[in-house]
Design a protein around this motif. Structure first.
Motif, mmCIF file in Angstrom:
data_model
loop_
_atom_site.group_PDB
_atom_site.id
_atom_site.type_symbol
_atom_site.label_atom_id
_atom_site.label_comp_id
_atom_site.label_asym_id
_atom_site.label_seq_id
_atom_site.Cartn_x
_atom_site.Cartn_y
_atom_site.Cartn_z
ATOM 1 N N LEU A 1 -44.496 33.829 -5.843
ATOM 2 C CA LEU A 1 -43.664 34.594 -4.910
ATOM 3 C C LEU A 1 -44.242 35.981 -4.658
ATOM 4 O O LEU A 1 -44.240 36.477 -3.525
ATOM 5 C CB LEU A 1 -42.230 34.701 -5.438
ATOM 6 C CG LEU A 1 -41.386 33.441 -5.298
ATOM 7 C CD1 LEU A 1 -40.144 33.511 -6.180
ATOM 8 C CD2 LEU A 1 -41.001 33.213 -3.839
ATOM 9 N N LYS A 2 -44.769 36.600 -5.704
ATOM 10 C CA LYS A 2 -45.379 37.924 -5.565
ATOM 11 C C LYS A 2 -46.623 37.853 -4.669
ATOM 12 O O LYS A 2 -46.899 38.787 -3.913
ATOM 13 C CB LYS A 2 -45.744 38.475 -6.943
ATOM 14 C CG LYS A 2 -46.264 39.883 -6.922
ATOM 15 C CD LYS A 2 -46.520 40.391 -8.324
ATOM 16 C CE LYS A 2 -47.065 41.817 -8.262
ATOM 17 N NZ LYS A 2 -47.373 42.321 -9.593
ATOM 18 N N ALA A 3 -47.353 36.747 -4.750
ATOM 19 C CA ALA A 3 -48.580 36.591 -3.959
ATOM 20 C C ALA A 3 -48.298 36.301 -2.482
ATOM 21 O O ALA A 3 -49.168 36.495 -1.636
ATOM 22 C CB ALA A 3 -49.445 35.473 -4.553
ATOM 23 N N LEU A 4 -47.082 35.840 -2.172
ATOM 24 C CA LEU A 4 -46.743 35.533 -0.783
ATOM 25 C C LEU A 4 -46.602 36.812 0.025
ATOM 26 O O LEU A 4 -46.026 37.793 -0.435
ATOM 27 C CB LEU A 4 -45.415 34.769 -0.699
ATOM 28 C CG LEU A 4 -45.403 33.350 -1.220
ATOM 29 C CD1 LEU A 4 -43.987 32.789 -1.131
ATOM 30 C CD2 LEU A 4 -46.367 32.481 -0.466
ATOM 31 N N LEU B 1 -38.367 29.407 -5.024
ATOM 32 C CA LEU B 1 -39.574 29.306 -4.211
ATOM 33 C C LEU B 1 -39.383 28.293 -3.085
ATOM 34 O O LEU B 1 -39.774 28.542 -1.948
ATOM 35 C CB LEU B 1 -40.790 28.937 -5.065
ATOM 36 C CG LEU B 1 -42.093 29.372 -4.422
ATOM 37 C CD1 LEU B 1 -43.104 29.767 -5.456
ATOM 38 C CD2 LEU B 1 -42.652 28.322 -3.516
ATOM 39 N N ARG B 2 -38.746 27.177 -3.383
ATOM 40 C CA ARG B 2 -38.486 26.183 -2.325
ATOM 41 C C ARG B 2 -37.613 26.792 -1.227
ATOM 42 O O ARG B 2 -37.815 26.521 -0.045
ATOM 43 C CB ARG B 2 -37.835 24.931 -2.914
ATOM 44 C CG ARG B 2 -38.828 23.989 -3.586
ATOM 45 C CD ARG B 2 -38.194 22.649 -3.925
ATOM 46 N NE ARG B 2 -37.224 22.730 -4.993
ATOM 47 C CZ ARG B 2 -37.506 22.674 -6.285
ATOM 48 N NH1 ARG B 2 -38.750 22.550 -6.688
ATOM 49 N NH2 ARG B 2 -36.554 22.736 -7.175
ATOM 50 N N ALA B 3 -36.645 27.635 -1.603
ATOM 51 C CA ALA B 3 -35.772 28.274 -0.613
ATOM 52 C C ALA B 3 -36.551 29.255 0.263
ATOM 53 O O ALA B 3 -36.193 29.472 1.423
ATOM 54 C CB ALA B 3 -34.621 28.992 -1.312
ATOM 55 N N ARG B 4 -37.604 29.843 -0.255
ATOM 56 C CA ARG B 4 -38.432 30.792 0.508
ATOM 57 C C ARG B 4 -39.305 30.072 1.543
ATOM 58 O O ARG B 4 -39.745 30.658 2.520
ATOM 59 C CB ARG B 4 -39.306 31.580 -0.474
ATOM 60 C CG ARG B 4 -40.406 32.432 0.112
ATOM 61 C CD ARG B 4 -39.880 33.602 0.932
ATOM 62 N NE ARG B 4 -40.945 34.469 1.377
ATOM 63 C CZ ARG B 4 -41.698 34.267 2.460
ATOM 64 N NH1 ARG B 4 -41.505 33.205 3.207
ATOM 65 N NH2 ARG B 4 -42.636 35.125 2.801
ATOM 66 N N ALA B 5 -39.513 28.780 1.351
ATOM 67 C CA ALA B 5 -40.411 28.011 2.220
ATOM 68 C C ALA B 5 -39.751 27.651 3.546
ATOM 69 O O ALA B 5 -38.563 27.349 3.600
ATOM 70 C CB ALA B 5 -40.854 26.741 1.506
ATOM 71 N N ASP B 6 -40.551 27.668 4.603
ATOM 72 C CA ASP B 6 -40.107 27.198 5.914
ATOM 73 C C ASP B 6 -40.170 25.675 5.971
ATOM 74 O O ASP B 6 -39.458 25.056 6.756
ATOM 75 C CB ASP B 6 -41.008 27.782 7.006
ATOM 76 C CG ASP B 6 -40.892 29.281 7.066
ATOM 77 O OD1 ASP B 6 -39.887 29.764 7.611
ATOM 78 O OD2 ASP B 6 -41.794 29.973 6.551
ATOM 79 N N LEU B 7 -41.028 25.095 5.142
ATOM 80 C CA LEU B 7 -41.165 23.647 5.046
ATOM 81 C C LEU B 7 -41.509 23.300 3.611
ATOM 82 O O LEU B 7 -42.413 23.900 3.020
ATOM 83 C CB LEU B 7 -42.287 23.149 5.983
ATOM 84 C CG LEU B 7 -42.697 21.676 5.868
ATOM 85 C CD1 LEU B 7 -41.548 20.746 6.259
ATOM 86 C CD2 LEU B 7 -43.935 21.405 6.734
ATOM 87 N N VAL B 8 -40.765 22.370 3.033
ATOM 88 C CA VAL B 8 -41.109 21.813 1.724
ATOM 89 C C VAL B 8 -41.679 20.441 2.020
ATOM 90 O O VAL B 8 -41.010 19.587 2.606
ATOM 91 C CB VAL B 8 -39.887 21.743 0.787
ATOM 92 C CG1 VAL B 8 -40.288 21.163 -0.562
ATOM 93 C CG2 VAL B 8 -39.256 23.124 0.613
ATOM 94 N N LEU B 9 -42.926 20.249 1.647
ATOM 95 C CA LEU B 9 -43.699 19.088 2.056
ATOM 96 C C LEU B 9 -44.123 18.254 0.860
ATOM 97 O O LEU B 9 -44.628 18.791 -0.133
ATOM 98 C CB LEU B 9 -44.945 19.569 2.820
ATOM 99 C CG LEU B 9 -45.918 18.533 3.332
ATOM 100 C CD1 LEU B 9 -45.280 17.698 4.435
ATOM 101 C CD2 LEU B 9 -47.184 19.216 3.849
ATOM 102 N N SER B 10 -43.920 16.957 0.953
ATOM 103 C CA SER B 10 -44.401 16.022 -0.065
ATOM 104 C C SER B 10 -45.635 15.309 0.473
ATOM 105 O O SER B 10 -45.624 14.812 1.603
ATOM 106 C CB SER B 10 -43.320 14.985 -0.380
ATOM 107 O OG SER B 10 -43.852 13.969 -1.218
#
Length: 147
Positions: A52-55, A105-114
Motif C-alpha cells: 500500500l505504501k508503494a502504491l 488492499l483489495r478495497a484499494r484496487a479498481d479491479l481484483v483479478l484472478s
C-alpha cells in the motif's frame, strides 16, 4: 510485488515479456521485502502495508488475487483499453506474497483479478502475468501475437 526477483527461467521469462511490453508502455517493477514474521496473519499484514505504501495516489490499481474476477485475455485488454481511453496514464498491478492480500488492499484496487482458479507458485504468477500483460498490449495494438 512481494519478495525477491526470481532468478533462472522465471526471471528470464518475466524480463523477456516486460521488455516486449516496454516497446509500447513504460514498465517499472517495484519489489517490497517479504516479511520474516512466522505468524501468517502478521506476515500478510506487514507485506500488504508495504505494498500500500508503494502504491501511488494516481492511476488505477489491479490486484491479483485468487478470489478476483476472471477475465479472458481479450476482456483484460479491453479493460486496459477503456482506462487508456479515459485518460488513465498509470496502472499498477499488485502481486501479493505467499499468503495473499488483505481486505484493505483489495478495497484499494479498481479491479481484483484472478489469473485462474488453480493455485500457482508465487514466483510463477509473475511470469504468467507478465505474458498476459504483453498479450493485452498486443491485442490493443492489433499485433498477430494473439490468435
Amino acid at each position: 510485488m512481494v519478495g525477491r526477483t526470481e532468478r533462472g527461467f522465471v526471471g528470464e521469462g518475466v524480463a523477456f515479456y516486460l521488455q516486449r511490453v516496454g516497446v509500447w508502455s513504460t514498465v517499472k517493477e517495484v519489489v517490497v521485502p517479504r516479511s520474516g514474521n512466522a505468524d501468517i496473519g502478521v506476515q500478510r499484514m506487514e507485506e500488504n502495508k508495504a505494498l500500500l505504501k508503494a502504491l501511488g495516489e494516481e492511476g488505477r490499481v489491479v490486484a491479483l488475487d485468487e478470489a478476483g474476477k476472471s477475465l479472458d485475455s481479450r476482456a483484460f485488454a479491453a479493460q486496459l483499453g477503456r482506462w487508456r481511453d479515459q485518460g488513465t496514464r498509470e496502472v499498477t498491478f499488485v502481486i501479493g506474497g505467499a499468503y495473499g492480500l488483505t481486505d484493505e488492499l483489495r478495497a484499494r484496487a479498481d479491479l481484483v483479478l484472478s489469473l485462474s482458479p488453480m493455485t500457482f507458485p508465487h514466483q510463477l504468477v509473475r511470469l504468467l502475468f507478465a505474458e498476459q500483460l504483453y498479450r493485452a498490449h498486443a491485442i490493443l495494438k492489433g499485433s498477430g501475437y494473439h490468435h
